[in-house]
Structure formats: structure tokens, C-alpha cells
Enzyme design. Structure first.
Site, short mmCIF file in Angstrom:
data_model
loop_
_atom_site.label_atom_id
_atom_site.label_comp_id
_atom_site.label_asym_id
_atom_site.label_seq_id
_atom_site.Cartn_x
_atom_site.Cartn_y
_atom_site.Cartn_z
N SER A 33 0.88 -1.15 0.00
CA SER A 33 -0.02 0.04 0.06
C SER A 33 0.71 1.08 -0.08
O SER A 33 1.99 1.23 0.49
CB SER A 33 -1.00 -0.02 1.23
OG SER A 33 -0.33 -0.36 2.32
N HIS A 65 -5.29 -1.37 -2.53
CA HIS A 65 -4.23 -2.45 -2.55
C HIS A 65 -4.25 -3.07 -3.99
O HIS A 65 -3.45 -4.17 -4.10
CB HIS A 65 -4.41 -3.55 -1.60
CG HIS A 65 -3.85 -3.31 -0.10
ND1 HIS A 65 -3.53 -4.26 0.60
CD2 HIS A 65 -3.31 -2.13 0.39
CE1 HIS A 65 -2.93 -3.58 1.65
NE2 HIS A 65 -3.11 -2.34 1.58
N ARG A 86 -1.23 -7.66 -2.33
CA ARG A 86 -1.09 -8.80 -1.95
C ARG A 86 -2.09 -9.23 -0.71
O ARG A 86 -2.90 -8.36 -0.55
CB ARG A 86 0.39 -8.69 -1.28
CG ARG A 86 0.38 -7.34 -0.10
CD ARG A 86 1.44 -7.79 1.01
NE ARG A 86 2.98 -7.65 0.64
CZ ARG A 86 3.87 -7.07 0.43
NH1 ARG A 86 3.46 -5.55 1.00
NH2 ARG A 86 5.20 -7.18 0.20
N THR A 87 -1.97 -10.53 -0.45
CA THR A 87 -2.72 -11.00 0.55
C THR A 87 -1.78 -10.86 1.93
O THR A 87 -0.57 -11.24 1.92
CB THR A 87 -3.13 -12.61 0.33
OG1 THR A 87 -3.83 -12.55 -0.79
CG2 THR A 87 -3.98 -13.22 1.41
N HIS A 88 -2.75 -10.49 2.99
CA HIS A 88 -1.91 -10.33 4.18
C HIS A 88 -2.37 -11.33 5.18
O HIS A 88 -3.57 -11.89 4.95
CB HIS A 88 -2.46 -8.87 5.02
CG HIS A 88 -1.85 -7.81 4.05
ND1 HIS A 88 -2.37 -7.16 2.81
CD2 HIS A 88 -0.68 -7.03 4.43
CE1 HIS A 88 -1.66 -6.18 2.68
NE2 HIS A 88 -0.64 -6.07 3.51
N TYR A 90 -3.45 -11.04 8.33
CA TYR A 90 -4.73 -10.82 9.03
C TYR A 90 -6.18 -11.03 8.37
O TYR A 90 -7.10 -11.04 8.95
CB TYR A 90 -4.85 -9.34 9.28
CG TYR A 90 -4.48 -8.42 8.30
CD1 TYR A 90 -5.54 -8.00 7.40
CD2 TYR A 90 -3.37 -7.50 8.03
CE1 TYR A 90 -5.39 -7.22 6.38
CE2 TYR A 90 -2.96 -6.69 7.17
CZ TYR A 90 -4.20 -6.53 6.24
OH TYR A 90 -4.13 -5.65 5.11
N GLU A 91 -6.00 -11.50 6.91
CA GLU A 91 -7.40 -11.66 6.24
C GLU A 91 -7.98 -13.29 6.66
O GLU A 91 -8.94 -13.45 6.33
CB GLU A 91 -7.10 -11.70 4.58
CG GLU A 91 -6.75 -10.27 4.18
CD GLU A 91 -6.18 -10.01 2.93
OE1 GLU A 91 -7.01 -10.96 1.87
OE2 GLU A 91 -5.25 -9.52 2.45
N ALA A 118 4.46 -0.33 3.06
CA ALA A 118 4.06 0.79 3.90
C ALA A 118 4.36 0.45 5.36
O ALA A 118 4.00 -0.67 5.81
CB ALA A 118 2.96 1.39 3.68
N MET A 206 2.82 -5.29 8.56
CA MET A 206 1.78 -6.49 8.71
C MET A 206 2.09 -7.34 7.46
O MET A 206 1.24 -8.24 7.15
CB MET A 206 0.24 -6.08 8.89
CG MET A 206 0.25 -4.99 9.78
SD MET A 206 -1.86 -4.68 10.05
CE MET A 206 -1.54 -3.23 10.84
N SER A 207 3.37 -7.06 6.81
CA SER A 207 3.67 -7.84 5.48
C SER A 207 5.05 -8.18 5.47
O SER A 207 5.82 -8.27 6.62
CB SER A 207 3.30 -7.17 4.36
OG SER A 207 4.02 -6.07 4.30
N ASN A 230 3.98 6.63 8.67
CA ASN A 230 3.54 7.25 9.82
C ASN A 230 4.38 6.79 11.09
O ASN A 230 4.99 5.81 10.94
CB ASN A 230 2.05 6.56 10.30
CG ASN A 230 1.99 5.05 10.44
OD1 ASN A 230 1.88 4.39 9.31
ND2 ASN A 230 2.23 4.77 11.68
N HIS A 242 -5.49 4.42 7.99
CA HIS A 242 -5.04 3.69 6.94
C HIS A 242 -5.11 5.02 5.66
O HIS A 242 -4.01 4.64 4.61
CB HIS A 242 -5.84 2.66 6.13
CG HIS A 242 -5.41 2.02 5.10
ND1 HIS A 242 -4.38 1.42 5.11
CD2 HIS A 242 -6.22 1.81 4.01
CE1 HIS A 242 -4.25 0.87 3.95
NE2 HIS A 242 -5.44 1.31 3.09
I1 8IG Z 1 1.54 1.92 6.97
O1 8IG Z 1 2.22 1.59 12.56
C1 8IG Z 1 1.35 1.02 8.54
N1 8IG Z 1 1.57 -0.41 8.53
N2 8IG Z 1 1.79 -2.83 12.55
N3 8IG Z 1 2.00 -0.63 12.55
C2 8IG Z 1 1.68 -1.54 11.83
N4 8IG Z 1 1.32 -1.94 10.56
C3 8IG Z 1 1.76 -0.63 9.91
C4 8IG Z 1 1.69 0.67 10.63
C5 8IG Z 1 1.99 0.79 11.92
N5 8IG Z 1 1.82 1.80 9.57
#
Ligand code: 8IG
Length: 267
Positions: A33, A65, A86-88, A90-91, A118, A206-207, A230, A242
Site C-alpha cells: 500500500s 491494494h 498482496r494477501t495479508h 490478517y485476512e 508501507a 503487517m507484511s 506514519n 489507513h
Molecule cells: I502503513 O504503524 C503501516 N502499517 N503494524 N503498524 C503496523 N503496520 C503498519 C503501520 C504501523 N503503519
């Protein structure tokens, strides 16, 4: 017996070759992303194949995405597979779904993989929102692994030293950092962010880590780049959302695209 994940990737690779009209590919890039708008700079689009046209692929769940493979010819005549989305984990589709694209790319002949994401920045002292950071290593806190059984893969150099040096020939000032992955989909608590700083993490997301492991199992050379979108929770006083991720991606797309195009042409 149900077919194993590796045979499913072989089947998907055959379908991909046929849909692309090409027998092999030089490189695959997974656009996280915030990175999707950068894809346009990498080369001329030969074809676009929706994930849903290929066996065992899933449409990504997250808005922004994408959900297709773009086959691209670069200015130097190389062929790239660009995964737009992509597939994460958490899905909830399981780890095989998360790494299916990487295994398919490997089965289709790719030897080099570029993983982008990201991420939250854990070092606001030195990182600015919108900065790309080369991933030097990772910490896998997803609680999962794409490999089952007694395949003891060496992870001393998941993210290729050679490819990092090549990127730094293009952008000498690029920082390097350790990427930590959680399963998500929640962002961290401020206490977890403090923990990750103590553990030696520089970015959190998360990836990427599961794909990196699957790529090393397949013998691919991996380049990883995070876009810091961020500061980690509690580091800035602002809540996370997001939308700011996508906004940072739009704002940095040109820079990220030029960087990736140069990298791909020097592989
Ligand atoms: I963009 O601050 C993005 N993805 N876990 N934490 C986690 N995943 C993210 C973050 C974040 N920012």
C-alpha cells in the site's frame, strides 16, 4: 490428498506464462500500500492479469491494494511481474495464501524479488514520513511461518547485501533498518511500540517477512524497501489511520517509481 502449496504455485505459474504470453520473467515486484502509484514508472505495460484469473490467487481485501499482476517491459528490455496488491495474514486465509504470489513468481522463473511495503516508523528521531528505508533484516512476530516440517532454511541474509549496495549506488543517503512484522490488523499499542524499539526494530508493519522467508526457500535474491508513512503509535500524539498511508504513497509515487525503475534496470 489435497495438492500442496508448491504444486498449486506450479499450476499458477503455467497459467501466468500463458496469460502473459511469455515463458520467463526477470524480476517480480510486490507493491505494498502506498507503492501502487509508483508502478507506472517501471516500464511499459505488456498485459494486466487480474489475480482472480489465476489459480489459487485471492483478491486482496484492502481498499487501495489493487488486485492484479501487471506484466511490464522495462527500458532495457527486461520483463517484470508487478504484483499490485498482496494477501495479508490478517485476512485469515492462512500463510500459504500470503506467499502464493512469491511461490508462483519463483515457479515462473523469477530469480529476483523486490518486496515493498508501507510501515510505521519506530525511529522518529531519524525518520521522516515519506522516507524510503532499505530493509536490512526482519523480526518475524507474526507467529507464523510459510514452511512446515524439517526444512531448516538459513535466514542470515534474507535481504541481499548485494542488492542493498546496488540501491545505494542510486541513492547513497538511503537509510537501512530492521522491519518487524505483526499479524495485525490492529496497529500497535504505545507499549508494544516501546517494546519494538527496545528489540532493535526500525519499522513495523503487517507484511513482507513471510514472503521474504518463502522467497529464500525458493532461492530468490530479495530486496526489501519500506516507505515510512506514519510514526508508530504513541510516538507522535496522533492516532493512526489507513488513509494517511495512501496519501503518503500518492505524494511520494514519483520518487519511489524512479528509484524502482533504476533498480530494475541495473539488476
Ligand atoms: I502503513 O504503524 C503501516 N502499517 N503494524 N503498524 C503496523 N503496520 C503498519 C503501520 C504501523 N503503519
Amino acid at each position: 490428498m489435497t495438492k500442496d502449496a508448491y504444486s498449486l504455485a506450479d499450476e499458477a505459474a503455467a497459467a501466468l506464462r500463458s496469460a502473459a504470453g511469455l515463458d520467463t520473467f526477470d524480476v517480480a515486484l510486490v507493491m505494498g500500500s502506498g507503492w501502487v502509484p509508483a508502478a507506472d514508472a517501471i516500464g511499459e505495460t505488456v498485459r494486466e492479469i487480474p489475480f482472480t484469473d489465476l489459480p489459487s490467487f485471492r483478491a486482496p481485501a484492502v481498499a487501495g491494494h489493487g488486485g492484479k499482476i501487471r506484466v511490464v517491459r522495462t527500458s532495457s528490455g527486461r520483463h517484470a511481474l508487478i504484483f499490485l496488491g498482496r494477501t495479508h495474514l490478517y485476512e485469515g486465509l492462512g500463510v500459504d495464501a500470503v506467499v502464493h504470489g512469491v511461490r508462483t513468481a519463483a515457479a515462473a522463473g523469477v530469480r529476483t524479488l523486490v518486496l515493498t511495503n508501507a510501515a510505521g516508523g519506530l525511529r522518529p528521531e531519524t525518520q521522516n514520513v515519506g522516507d524510503p528505508v532499505l530493509i536490512s533484516d526482519h523480526i518475524n512476530l507474526t507467529g507464523d511461518n510459510p514452511i512446515t516440517g524439517t526444512t531448516f532454511i538459513d535466514l542470515t541474509e534474507v535481504y541481499s547485501r548485494r542488492l542493498r549496495a546496488l540501491v545505494r549506488e542510486i541513492e547513497p543517503a538511503l537509510a537501512e533498518g530492521v522491519y518487524v512484522a505483526f499479524r495485525g490488523p490492529t496497529y500497535e499499542t504505545p507499549a508494544e511500540i516501546r517494546m519494538l524499539r527496545t528489540l532493535g526494530g526500525d519499522m513495523v508493519g503487517m507484511s513482507t517477512v513471510l514472503e521474504g522467508i518463502a522467497a529464500r526457500e525458493a532461492g530468490l535474491e530479495v530486496l526489501g524497501i519500506s516507505l515510512v508513512t506514519n510514526p508508530g503509535a504513541g510516538l507522535s500524539g496522533e492516532p493512526l489511520n489507513h488513509e494517511e498511508v495512501l496519501e503518503v504513497g500518492r505524494a511520494t509515487a514519483a520518487r519511489m517509481g524512479v528509484l524502482l525503475a533504476k533498480v530494475v534496470d541495473r539488476l
